[in-house]
Design a protein around this motif. Structure first.
Motif, PDB file in Angstrom:
ATOM      1  N   ILE A 108      29.213 -49.510  30.088  1.00 29.72           N
ATOM      2  CA  ILE A 108      29.094 -50.209  31.385  1.00 29.72           C
ATOM      3  C   ILE A 108      27.724 -50.897  31.441  1.00 29.72           C
ATOM      4  O   ILE A 108      26.742 -50.363  30.917  1.00 29.72           O
ATOM      5  CB  ILE A 108      29.298 -49.196  32.554  1.00 29.72           C
ATOM      6  N   ASP A 109      27.680 -52.085  32.048  1.00 29.66           N
ATOM      7  CA  ASP A 109      26.420 -52.830  32.108  1.00 29.66           C
ATOM      8  C   ASP A 109      25.413 -52.168  33.044  1.00 29.66           C
ATOM      9  O   ASP A 109      25.790 -51.474  33.988  1.00 29.66           O
ATOM     10  CB  ASP A 109      26.666 -54.267  32.585  1.00 29.66           C
ATOM     11  N   ALA A 110      24.139 -52.471  32.785  1.00 27.87           N
ATOM     12  CA  ALA A 110      23.066 -51.832  33.546  1.00 27.87           C
ATOM     13  C   ALA A 110      22.890 -52.438  34.940  1.00 27.87           C
ATOM     14  O   ALA A 110      22.166 -51.883  35.766  1.00 27.87           O
ATOM     15  CB  ALA A 110      21.758 -51.950  32.776  1.00 27.87           C
ATOM     16  N   ASP A 111      23.527 -53.562  35.201  1.00 27.00           N
ATOM     17  CA  ASP A 111      23.262 -54.248  36.475  1.00 27.00           C
ATOM     18  C   ASP A 111      24.256 -53.873  37.574  1.00 27.00           C
ATOM     19  O   ASP A 111      24.216 -54.442  38.660  1.00 27.00           O
ATOM     20  CB  ASP A 111      23.275 -55.769  36.260  1.00 27.00           C
ATOM     21  N   LEU A 112      25.170 -52.932  37.274  1.00 24.47           N
ATOM     22  CA  LEU A 112      26.182 -52.460  38.236  1.00 24.47           C
ATOM     23  C   LEU A 112      27.111 -53.566  38.723  1.00 24.47           C
ATOM     24  O   LEU A 112      27.710 -53.435  39.785  1.00 24.47           O
ATOM     25  CB  LEU A 112      25.527 -51.783  39.447  1.00 24.47           C
ATOM     26  N   GLN A 113      27.232 -54.648  37.956  1.00 24.44           N
ATOM     27  CA  GLN A 113      28.181 -55.695  38.357  1.00 24.44           C
ATOM     28  C   GLN A 113      29.606 -55.174  38.233  1.00 24.44           C
ATOM     29  O   GLN A 113      30.496 -55.596  38.955  1.00 24.44           O
ATOM     30  CB  GLN A 113      28.003 -56.929  37.474  1.00 24.44           C
ATOM     31  N   GLN A 114      29.781 -54.262  37.267  1.00 21.53           N
ATOM     32  CA  GLN A 114      31.112 -53.688  37.061  1.00 21.53           C
ATOM     33  C   GLN A 114      31.241 -52.464  37.961  1.00 21.53           C
ATOM     34  O   GLN A 114      30.382 -51.590  37.950  1.00 21.53           O
ATOM     35  CB  GLN A 114      31.270 -53.309  35.586  1.00 21.53           C
ATOM     36  N   GLU A 133      27.991 -58.995  42.653  1.00 19.96           N
ATOM     37  CA  GLU A 133      26.789 -59.759  42.318  1.00 19.96           C
ATOM     38  C   GLU A 133      25.833 -58.828  41.597  1.00 19.96           C
ATOM     39  O   GLU A 133      25.859 -57.619  41.809  1.00 19.96           O
ATOM     40  CB  GLU A 133      26.099 -60.249  43.611  1.00 19.96           C
ATOM     41  N   ARG A 134      24.958 -59.404  40.766  1.00 18.70           N
ATOM     42  CA  ARG A 134      23.938 -58.602  40.108  1.00 18.70           C
ATOM     43  C   ARG A 134      23.040 -57.963  41.176  1.00 18.70           C
ATOM     44  O   ARG A 134      22.590 -58.654  42.096  1.00 18.70           O
ATOM     45  CB  ARG A 134      23.096 -59.519  39.212  1.00 18.70           C
ATOM     46  N   GLU A 135      22.778 -56.649  41.060  1.00 22.77           N
ATOM     47  CA  GLU A 135      21.966 -55.955  42.070  1.00 22.77           C
ATOM     48  C   GLU A 135      20.514 -56.445  42.063  1.00 22.77           C
ATOM     49  O   GLU A 135      19.916 -56.669  43.097  1.00 22.77           O
ATOM     50  CB  GLU A 135      21.971 -54.453  41.795  1.00 22.77           C
TER      51      GLU A 135
END
Ligand code: UDP
Ligand code: MG
Length: 333
Positions: free
Chosen positions: A105-111, A210-212
């Motif tokens: 999972i990506d680090a930006d919590l977009q998912q 959206e990117r956090e």
């Protein structure tokens, strides 16, 4: 899969210059994992494995800090930036040693991290691989939408078996991770490669946010590289298309030669300068373009033949279970 005890889940999180996003993301991921542990869906040995892909900011210091205070976090750091694909591969290969399941999972919590429950349900139902598919691209800008749709369209045209709108939010079981470890290719395009492994699989749909914090780490150059890696690692159709183009041009030129000779025999002059210029420019362009495509494949063969390591791990921090005082830090040159 063992039905008597909860499965050990590893969340594999690639991080490249994520100092702005990481503090909040790590907290949200930790809370989610806590809930999964409390609900008996993940074992207490489950971890969040943060992979530092050669960040130039404070990402690694942050990861170090998290690992020091909470043994649920583990950290792995590359010697330099190797790219997203290598980061998730390294994370999954490290997770394979301890986990029953790994989710990237990506680090930006977009998912949407809440979709994890559905991933685990599909795994319990017998899937070895679960693919996360984004519901829409509303969170993306116009350019990202255009390039992504163009890329998937091109991949399908070239006969590649890629799932549209599946990024790298994905669950792999231990069995699938073991199978993946057998693939040694340098030219890595996981979202094309993993579906070729087979295994029972299913999809989970999730919303993209959206990117956090911070900005996208996928520059245009990185996206282009991923696209060429994807095409060259999944399909040789472009080379076949060049052969077909060459054949079509040859047929056309035979017709033109016959036409020119006939015109000359009938005493008519074939108009010269413009035709010659157009034909030579067109042929020059097509030749260089075709050479470039073949060159891309030759370049990839060159890289595969050298078989250099796909990444070099500089540091690895991993604490045994929930035991506070045990720390193992590997240093590899
Ligand atoms: N990433 C990485 N190495 C890179 C580029 C990106 O590990 O060279 C990570 C990044 O930290 C993030 C994930 O890959 O966790 C996806 O990147 P990003 O969110 O910037 O891409 P986007 O969502 O804009 O496509
Ligand atoms: Mg992102």
């Amino acid at each position: 899969m063992n039905n008597n005890r909860p499965n050990t889940l590893y969340l594999v999180v690639p991080c490249y210059n994520e100092e702005e996003a990481l503090p909040h993301s790590a907290q949200v991921m930790r809370e989610k994992l806590n809930r999964l542990m409390q609900e008996g869906k993940a074992s207490p040995e489950s971890k969040i494995l943060l992979v530092n892909d050669g960040s130039r900011d404070k990402t690694w210091q942050l990861i170090h800090g998290l690992c020091d205070t909470d043994p649920t976090f583990a950290g792995l750091s590359f010697s330099r930036n190797y790219g997203h694909q290598s980061a998730i591969l390294a994370g999954m290969m490290a997770a394979r040693q301890h986990a029953d399941i790994a989710v990237t999972i990506d680090a930006d919590l977009q998912q949407d991290i809440e979709a994890l429950d559905q991933f685990l349900e599909k795994y319990q139902a017998g899937c070895e691989i679960v693919y996360g598919i984004r519901n829409d691209r509303n969170a993306d800008g116009f350019f990202k939408k255009l390039t992504a749709n163009g890329f998937y369209g091109l991949m399908h045209l070239l006969g590649c078996n890629v799932m549209s709108n599946h990024a790298d939010y994905r669950l792999l079981s231990k069995k699938a991770l073991d199978a993946l470890s057998e693939y040694k290719e340098v030219n890595l395009f996981l979202r094309g490669l993993i579906p070729t492994m087979g295994f029972p699989s299913d999809v989970v749909y999730f919303d993209v946010k959206e990117r956090e914090a911070g900005t996208s780490k996928y520059t245009l150059r990185k996206m282009m590289n991923l696209a060429t890696d994807g095409i060259t690692s999944m399909s040789t159709r472009p080379i076949q298309l060049i052969s077909m183009l060459g054949f079509a041009v040859s047929v056309f030129s035979v017709i033109m030669i016959i036409y020119c000779i006939a015109e000359w025999a009938m005493g008519r002059n074939v108009p010269g300068y413009t035709t010659t210029l157009v034909v030579s420019l067109l042929m020059g362009g097509l030749t260089i373009f075709s050479l470039g495509i073949v060159g891309e494949y030759v370049g990839k063969i060159y890289l595969e033949a050298k078989a250099r390591p796909r990444y070099i791990v500089e540091s690895f921090i991993w604490k045994e279970g929930n035991c506070e005082n045990f720390e193992r830090e590997k240093q590899r040159k």
